[in-house]
Motif scaffolding. Structure first.
Motif, PDB file in Angstrom:
ATOM      1  N   UNK A   8       0.830  -1.200   0.000  1.00 19.11           N
ATOM      2  CA  UNK A   8       0.000   0.000   0.000  1.00 19.11           C
ATOM      3  C   UNK A   8       0.864   1.250   0.000  1.00 19.11           C
ATOM      4  N   UNK A   9       1.919   1.250   0.803  1.00 19.07           N
ATOM      5  CA  UNK A   9       2.809   2.407   0.861  1.00 19.07           C
ATOM      6  C   UNK A   9       3.496   2.643  -0.482  1.00 19.07           C
ATOM      7  N   UNK A  10       3.914   1.571  -1.137  1.00 21.85           N
ATOM      8  CA  UNK A  10       4.555   1.707  -2.448  1.00 21.85           C
ATOM      9  C   UNK A  10       3.578   2.266  -3.470  1.00 21.85           C
ATOM     10  N   UNK A  11       2.329   1.804  -3.414  1.00 18.77           N
ATOM     11  CA  UNK A  11       1.314   2.326  -4.330  1.00 18.77           C
ATOM     12  C   UNK A  11       1.111   3.823  -4.131  1.00 18.77           C
ATOM     13  N   UNK A  16       1.677   9.448  -5.791  1.00 19.52           N
ATOM     14  CA  UNK A  16       2.007  10.837  -5.428  1.00 19.52           C
ATOM     15  C   UNK A  16       3.083  11.390  -6.367  1.00 19.52           C
ATOM     16  N   UNK A  17       4.058  10.567  -6.688  1.00 14.62           N
ATOM     17  CA  UNK A  17       5.121  11.026  -7.577  1.00 14.62           C
ATOM     18  C   UNK A  17       4.578  11.302  -8.976  1.00 14.62           C
ATOM     19  N   UNK A 218      -2.261   1.795 -13.241  1.00 10.90           N
ATOM     20  CA  UNK A 218      -2.488   1.047 -12.002  1.00 10.90           C
ATOM     21  C   UNK A 218      -3.958   0.891 -11.665  1.00 10.90           C
ATOM     22  N   UNK A 219      -4.847   1.361 -12.519  1.00  7.52           N
ATOM     23  CA  UNK A 219      -6.244   1.516 -12.154  1.00  7.52           C
ATOM     24  C   UNK A 219      -7.120   0.413 -12.734  1.00  7.52           C
TER      25      UNK A 219
END
Length: 229
Positions: A8-11, A16-17, A218-219
């Motif tokens: 989740x953090x990587x996603x 954000x980037x 990613x969606x």
């Protein structure tokens, strides 16, 4: 569970980037000022609620005078926001409860309480649920690390599959906040602004423009043509 949080953090970090830089507000409202602004903002365009907030400031000066005002008069001042009468009643009731509990309106104690306790304290006030409480803590001078989730942000998170289609503001806020324990308050506010703009301009409710979305690879919803299901 730890691996799930790592994914989740990587996603979130990757999204954000890809969303690119955003300008944060140069000046922040006080916690009570942000609380007032957030209560009157629900289901109302930003420009309309900002103008209504400015009229409150011009007409009453501060929360003490506003708390002593009849809700009907407040409703006339913010008359072009949605549900003006209900919001005016909630706003006056919330300010009166703050005055009774704190003896003032600084809300300094919210800076030091554990995050969950600070959110719960605010959510005990009339008209305050997770969107308003998170905004009060994060977008104000407190800059606390918690994610603000509104309609546009929640829609993007749902389409990305980060939260279930039935998730509400609280679930979205808690999911992003838990995924990014190392983020600052400014990090969360920047992500909120970026996702909100994406939801307003690209990931629209009625006609998502998946071809223009930087998160489309990613969606899962983009792969289905933009639908949630």
């Amino acid at each position: 569970m730890q691996a799930a949080f790592a994914f989740a953090a990587a996603d979130v970090a990757g999204w954000r980037e890809r969303l690119g830089p955003v300008a944060l507000p140069r000046r922040r409202r006080s916690p009570v000022g942000q609380l007032v602004k957030s209560i009157i903002s629900a289901r109302t365009r930003d420009a309309v609620s900002a103008a209504a907030y400015d009229r409150l400031v011009a007409g009453y000066g501060g929360p003490a005078a506003l708390s002593r005002t009849a809700p009907t008069a407040v409703a006339r001042t913010i008359g072009d926001v949605t549900f003006a009468q209900a919001k005016a009643a909630q706003l006056v009731a919330a300010l009166r409860r703050i005055a009774a509990a704190d003896g003032g309106f600084a809300l300094d104690h919210l800076a030091d309480r554990p995050l969950g306790d600070a959110l719960a304290w605010l959510e005990a006030l009339p008209g305050v649920a997770r969107k308003v409480s998170a905004s009060t803590l994060n977008a104000s001078t407190l800059r606390r690390p918690v994610m603000i989730v509104d309609t546009h942000v929640l829609r993007v998170l749902q389409r990305l599959g980060f939260v279930p289609p039935a998730a509400d503001y609280r679930a979205g806020s808690e999911a992003v906040t838990a995924a990014m324990p190392g983020w600052t308050g400014d990090d969360f506010l920047g992500f909120h602004i970026a996702l909100k703009r994406l939801g307003q301009a690209v990931c629209r409710w009625d006609a998502p423009d998946c071809a223009a979305c930087p998160l489309a690879p990613d969606c899962p919803a983009a792969a289905r043509g933009g639908s949630l299901h």
